[in-house]
Design a protein around this motif. Structure first.
Motif, PDB file in Angstrom:
ATOM      1  N   CYS A   1       0.824  -1.205   0.000  1.00  0.00           N
ATOM      2  CA  CYS A   1       0.000   0.000   0.000  1.00  0.00           C
ATOM      3  C   CYS A   1       0.861   1.260   0.000  1.00  0.00           C
ATOM      4  CB  CYS A   1      -0.916   0.012   1.215  1.00  0.00           C
ATOM      5  SG  CYS A   1      -1.985  -1.440   1.299  1.00  0.00           S
ATOM      6  N   ILE A   2       0.501   2.181  -0.856  1.00  0.00           N
ATOM      7  CA  ILE A   2       1.170   3.481  -0.920  1.00  0.00           C
ATOM      8  C   ILE A   2       0.454   4.426   0.028  1.00  0.00           C
ATOM      9  CG2 ILE A   2       1.639   5.465  -2.408  1.00  0.00           C
ATOM     10  CD1 ILE A   2       1.668   3.361  -4.746  1.00  0.00           C
ATOM     11  N   GLY A   3       1.199   5.043   0.918  1.00  0.00           N
ATOM     12  CA  GLY A   3       0.613   5.973   1.877  1.00  0.00           C
ATOM     13  C   GLY A   3       0.807   7.414   1.467  1.00  0.00           C
ATOM     14  N   GLY A   4       0.445   8.315   2.355  1.00  0.00           N
ATOM     15  CA  GLY A   4       0.560   9.735   2.074  1.00  0.00           C
ATOM     16  C   GLY A   4      -0.575  10.490   2.707  1.00  0.00           C
ATOM     17  N   GLU A   5      -0.984  11.584   2.090  1.00  0.00           N
ATOM     18  CA  GLU A   5      -2.119  12.363   2.571  1.00  0.00           C
ATOM     19  C   GLU A   5      -3.407  11.725   2.060  1.00  0.00           C
ATOM     20  OE1 GLU A   5      -4.139  16.793   2.022  1.00  0.00           O
ATOM     21  OE2 GLU A   5      -2.121  16.402   1.260  1.00  0.00           O
TER      22      GLU A   5
ATOM     23  N   SER B   1      -8.211   7.796  -1.549  1.00  0.00           N
ATOM     24  CA  SER B   1      -6.867   7.278  -1.840  1.00  0.00           C
ATOM     25  C   SER B   1      -5.830   8.170  -1.181  1.00  0.00           C
ATOM     26  CB  SER B   1      -6.640   7.227  -3.358  1.00  0.00           C
ATOM     27  OG  SER B   1      -6.670   8.542  -3.908  1.00  0.00           O
ATOM     28  N   TRP B   2      -4.582   7.740  -1.268  1.00  0.00           N
ATOM     29  CA  TRP B   2      -3.480   8.487  -0.675  1.00  0.00           C
ATOM     30  C   TRP B   2      -2.679   9.180  -1.765  1.00  0.00           C
ATOM     31  CZ3 TRP B   2      -5.555   4.134   1.332  1.00  0.00           C
ATOM     32  CH2 TRP B   2      -5.927   4.182   2.684  1.00  0.00           C
ATOM     33  N   ILE B   3      -2.429  10.469  -1.556  1.00  0.00           N
ATOM     34  CA  ILE B   3      -1.766  11.294  -2.561  1.00  0.00           C
ATOM     35  C   ILE B   3      -0.709  12.155  -1.865  1.00  0.00           C
ATOM     36  CG2 ILE B   3      -3.772  11.295  -4.096  1.00  0.00           C
ATOM     37  CD1 ILE B   3      -4.506  14.058  -3.023  1.00  0.00           C
ATOM     38  N   GLY B   4      -0.200  13.162  -2.556  1.00  0.00           N
ATOM     39  CA  GLY B   4       0.743  14.093  -1.956  1.00  0.00           C
ATOM     40  C   GLY B   4       2.193  13.639  -2.056  1.00  0.00           C
ATOM     41  N   LEU B   5       3.090  14.430  -1.486  1.00  0.00           N
ATOM     42  CA  LEU B   5       4.521  14.186  -1.579  1.00  0.00           C
ATOM     43  C   LEU B   5       4.938  12.829  -1.018  1.00  0.00           C
ATOM     44  CD1 LEU B   5       7.278  15.262  -2.430  1.00  0.00           C
ATOM     45  CD2 LEU B   5       7.439  16.423  -0.211  1.00  0.00           C
ATOM     46  N   PRO B   6       4.447  12.401   0.145  1.00  0.00           N
ATOM     47  CA  PRO B   6       4.842  11.070   0.627  1.00  0.00           C
ATOM     48  C   PRO B   6       4.460   9.958  -0.348  1.00  0.00           C
ATOM     49  CG  PRO B   6       3.827  12.331   2.389  1.00  0.00           C
ATOM     50  CD  PRO B   6       3.597  13.099   1.124  1.00  0.00           C
TER      51      PRO B   6
ATOM     52  N   LEU C   1       4.163  10.262  -3.631  1.00  0.00           N
ATOM     53  CA  LEU C   1       5.078  10.365  -4.771  1.00  0.00           C
ATOM     54  C   LEU C   1       6.427   9.717  -4.462  1.00  0.00           C
ATOM     55  CD1 LEU C   1       4.420  14.038  -5.941  1.00  0.00           C
ATOM     56  CD2 LEU C   1       3.824  11.944  -7.160  1.00  0.00           C
ATOM     57  N   GLU C   2       6.924   9.958  -3.259  1.00  0.00           N
ATOM     58  CA  GLU C   2       8.219   9.385  -2.882  1.00  0.00           C
ATOM     59  C   GLU C   2       8.143   7.861  -2.800  1.00  0.00           C
ATOM     60  OE1 GLU C   2       9.105  11.458   0.722  1.00  0.00           O
ATOM     61  OE2 GLU C   2       9.982  13.180  -0.335  1.00  0.00           O
TER      62      GLU C   2
ATOM     63  N   GLU D   1      -7.088  17.636 -11.946  1.00  0.00           N
ATOM     64  CA  GLU D   1      -6.425  18.012 -10.697  1.00  0.00           C
ATOM     65  C   GLU D   1      -4.922  17.776 -10.775  1.00  0.00           C
ATOM     66  OE1 GLU D   1      -9.009  16.901  -7.069  1.00  0.00           O
ATOM     67  OE2 GLU D   1      -9.633  15.591  -8.713  1.00  0.00           O
ATOM     68  N   GLN D   2      -4.177  18.819 -10.481  1.00  0.00           N
ATOM     69  CA  GLN D   2      -2.731  18.776 -10.627  1.00  0.00           C
ATOM     70  C   GLN D   2      -2.079  17.729  -9.735  1.00  0.00           C
ATOM     71  OE1 GLN D   2      -0.870  22.543  -9.834  1.00  0.00           O
ATOM     72  NE2 GLN D   2       0.955  22.038 -10.992  1.00  0.00           N
ATOM     73  N   GLU D   3      -2.539  17.607  -8.482  1.00  0.00           N
ATOM     74  CA  GLU D   3      -1.901  16.665  -7.566  1.00  0.00           C
ATOM     75  C   GLU D   3      -2.153  15.214  -7.982  1.00  0.00           C
ATOM     76  OE1 GLU D   3      -3.377  17.502  -3.700  1.00  0.00           O
ATOM     77  OE2 GLU D   3      -5.488  17.377  -4.284  1.00  0.00           O
ATOM     78  N   ILE D   4      -3.282  14.954  -8.634  1.00  0.00           N
ATOM     79  CA  ILE D   4      -3.553  13.610  -9.128  1.00  0.00           C
ATOM     80  C   ILE D   4      -2.691  13.317 -10.345  1.00  0.00           C
ATOM     81  CG2 ILE D   4      -5.326  12.055 -10.002  1.00  0.00           C
ATOM     82  CD1 ILE D   4      -5.609  12.804  -7.044  1.00  0.00           C
ATOM     83  N   VAL D   5      -2.491  14.316 -11.189  1.00  0.00           N
ATOM     84  CA  VAL D   5      -1.605  14.162 -12.346  1.00  0.00           C
ATOM     85  C   VAL D   5      -0.218  13.729 -11.889  1.00  0.00           C
ATOM     86  CG1 VAL D   5      -0.359  15.429 -14.147  1.00  0.00           C
ATOM     87  CG2 VAL D   5      -2.821  15.728 -13.892  1.00  0.00           C
ATOM     88  N   ALA D   6       0.294  14.349 -10.834  1.00  0.00           N
ATOM     89  CA  ALA D   6       1.645  14.027 -10.361  1.00  0.00           C
ATOM     90  C   ALA D   6       1.753  12.568  -9.940  1.00  0.00           C
ATOM     91  CB  ALA D   6       2.010  14.947  -9.194  1.00  0.00           C
ATOM     92  N   VAL D   7       0.750  12.062  -9.223  1.00  0.00           N
ATOM     93  CA  VAL D   7       0.791  10.670  -8.781  1.00  0.00           C
ATOM     94  C   VAL D   7       0.670   9.724  -9.976  1.00  0.00           C
ATOM     95  CG1 VAL D   7      -0.362   8.915  -7.379  1.00  0.00           C
ATOM     96  CG2 VAL D   7      -0.097  11.235  -6.492  1.00  0.00           C
TER      97      VAL D   7
END
Length: 261
Positions: A147-151, A158-163, A165-166, A192-198
């Motif tokens: 599982c990928i975690g994050g915000e 779902s979990w997104i954000g910098l954590p 991505l890392e 959504e920009q943050e979803i694009v990044a993931v």
């Protein structure tokens, strides 16, 4: 009636409400009670739930649809839209998967439809940031689940954000399966920009990349560019798709139109 039956009835009724409001822009509680054949009290409970989920917004005298950037991103909304198309795409995508592979699945409901089929394949490693996929696979003994975690995003479930991505950047999988909100003949998009990044990071983590798109998403654009069509090794679509658009896509990658029958 069982509790499960009651839940299914409520889900169907709430989807009927959402579809009506999206199609007409707004509606009164009385309109929705007449539409669904239930009491005003029941309709008000439904409206309250849908507002809390971010699908609809309430104003004095009625409800209206949230902007498309909200309701199209809502996991709850997506779960009940174009279900037959998503199941057909999942069955076709299953052909790319063999026992022993590692997969990365995004937080799309198309990927969730695929996840439901994975236990029949055999031993697999599945990496995902979508809570509903983890729920689906947690008891599958032949699936190694990562599982990928994050915000945590309540809208996307779902979990997104910098954590996130890392974490995604630390994986290298055999196959990544994604979906997104829109595509033209040459480009894919998400609002959504943050979803694009993931999604970009997930695409990069896969040795092969498969994109699943039901027909409602084809021939559209959204605010943010995700990747060119050529960035995916295989694009699976449900029809009908305009022939010229399909031909243009076919020059960039392997495109397959999946029968939903």
């Amino acid at each position: 009636m069982t509790n499960q039956g009651k839940r299914a009835t409520r889900q169907q009724r709430q989807q009927q409400i959402v579809d009506h409001v999206v199609a007409h822009g707004d509606a009164t509680a009385a309109d929705l009670a007449e539409l669904t054949g239930v009491s005003l009290m029941t309709v008000h409970r439904d409206i309250t739930e849908l507002v809390e989920r971010g699908v609809l917004r309430k104003y004095h005298g009625g409800v209206s649809a949230q902007p498309s950037t909200v309701f199209e991103s809502s996991s709850d909304y997506r779960l009940h839209s174009h279900v037959a198309d998503k199941n057909a795409l999942a069955k076709e995508a299953l052909k790319f998967i063999t026992p022993g592979m590692s997969l990365m699945l995004d937080d799309s409901t198309s990927a969730l439809a695929l996840a439901r089929l994975l236990p029949q394949v055999g031993p697999l490693t599945v990496v995902t940031n979508y809570r509903l996929i983890t729920e689906e696979l947690r008891d599958a003994e032949n699936i190694r689940l990562m599982c990928i975690g994050g915000e945590y995003s309540r809208t996307h479930d779902s979990w997104i954000g910098l954590p996130a991505l890392e974490m995604v950047a630390g994986f290298s999988v055999d196959l990544t399966v994604l979906s997104t909100s829109a595509m033209t003949a040459t480009m894919t998009f998400h609002q959504e920009q943050e979803i694009v990044a993931v999604k970009r990071a997930m695409r990069d983590a896969g040795a092969r990349r498969v994109l699943l798109m039901d027909q409602s998403k084809v021939g559209r654009s959204a605010l943010h560019r995700l990747a060119g069509v050529e960035a995916f090794d295989h694009v699976l679509l449900t029809g009908p798709v305009e022939s010229g658009l399909l031909a243009s896509m076919g020059k960039l990658t392997d495109v397959r139109v999946v029968d939903t029958a």
